[in-house]
Design an enzyme around this catalytic site. Structure first.
Site, PDB file in Angstrom:
ATOM      1  N   CYS A  35       0.828  -1.212   0.000  1.00  0.00           N
ATOM      2  CA  CYS A  35       0.000   0.000   0.000  1.00  0.00           C
ATOM      3  C   CYS A  35       0.861   1.260   0.000  1.00  0.00           C
ATOM      4  CB  CYS A  35      -0.947   0.015   1.202  1.00  0.00           C
ATOM      5  SG  CYS A  35      -0.095   0.125   2.784  1.00  0.00           S
ATOM      6  N   CYS A 108      -2.919  -2.458   8.709  1.00  0.00           N
ATOM      7  CA  CYS A 108      -2.665  -1.097   9.211  1.00  0.00           C
ATOM      8  C   CYS A 108      -2.282  -1.169  10.693  1.00  0.00           C
ATOM      9  CB  CYS A 108      -3.889  -0.213   9.026  1.00  0.00           C
ATOM     10  SG  CYS A 108      -4.647  -0.315   7.395  1.00  0.00           S
TER      11      CYS A 108
HETATM   12 FE1  FES Z   1      -1.746   0.185   4.244  1.00  0.00          FE
HETATM   13 FE2  FES Z   1      -3.440   1.237   6.022  1.00  0.00          FE
HETATM   14  S1  FES Z   1      -3.819   0.790   3.912  1.00  0.00           S
HETATM   15  S2  FES Z   1      -1.318   0.869   6.277  1.00  0.00           S
END
Ligand code: FES
Length: 161
Positions: A35, A108
């Site tokens: 991400c 996360c």
């Molecule tokens: Fe990757 Fe939250 S979407 S840390």
């Protein structure tokens, strides 16, 4: 009924302990290549009743709202914990005040746990790490991470799977 999303938004409306800690004793950083987000956590220790405890914690997070919400709660939760107690906390503990995170947001919380673990590993029990202000490149935390040279034993970037 208050949902996890409501609680994340409430935490984001008033994030706690956000920003670099100039006199930190330890710092840990993790990044997730999937991400592109990163979390960095600083810890300051003190002694109470002969035990080393966390006096303060602060964080920076790149991009992700859930990571910011978890990190904000985690830095509050860590105050007054011994190093051993802090080591026992996992991402579920750190994000518990938000309620269960959706599966796609579990990583996360893992990022915040990872940054805490790295900071606890980086703590050598010595005096405060010398710090310089982070250079800001492109006005992003990612830019400052990339611009700041890594110091062995004090700062590590670990990519989570
Ligand atoms: Fe990757 Fe939250 S979407 S840390």
């Amino acid at each position: 009924m208050e949902t996890t999303e409501d609680r994340i938004q409430a935490a984001l409306a008033n994030p706690q302990n956000m920003g670099e800690m100039a006199d930190a004793d330890a710092v840990g950083t993790v990044g997730n290549p999937e991400c592109g987000d990163m979390v960095r956590m600083w810890l300051k220790f003190t002694e109470k009743d002969g035990k080393k405890i966390i006096d303060r914690a602060s964080f920076q997070s790149f991009g992700c709202q859930t990571a910011i919400a978890v990190a904000s709660l985690a830095t509050e939760m860590l105050k007054g914990k011994t190093v051993a107690e802090a080591r026992d906390l996992n991402s579920a503990d750190l994000s518990a005040p938000l309620g269960p995170l959706p599966p796609m947001k579990l990583h996360c919380g893992d990022m915040v746990e990872g940054a805490l673990r790295e900071a606890l590993k980086a703590d050598q029990g010595g005096p405060a790490a010398p710090t310089e202000p982070s250079p800001v490149i492109g006005e992003t935390l990612l830019g400052s991470f990339q611009a700041k040279p890594l110091k062995s034993g004090k700062l590590k970037v670990v990519k989570l799977d």
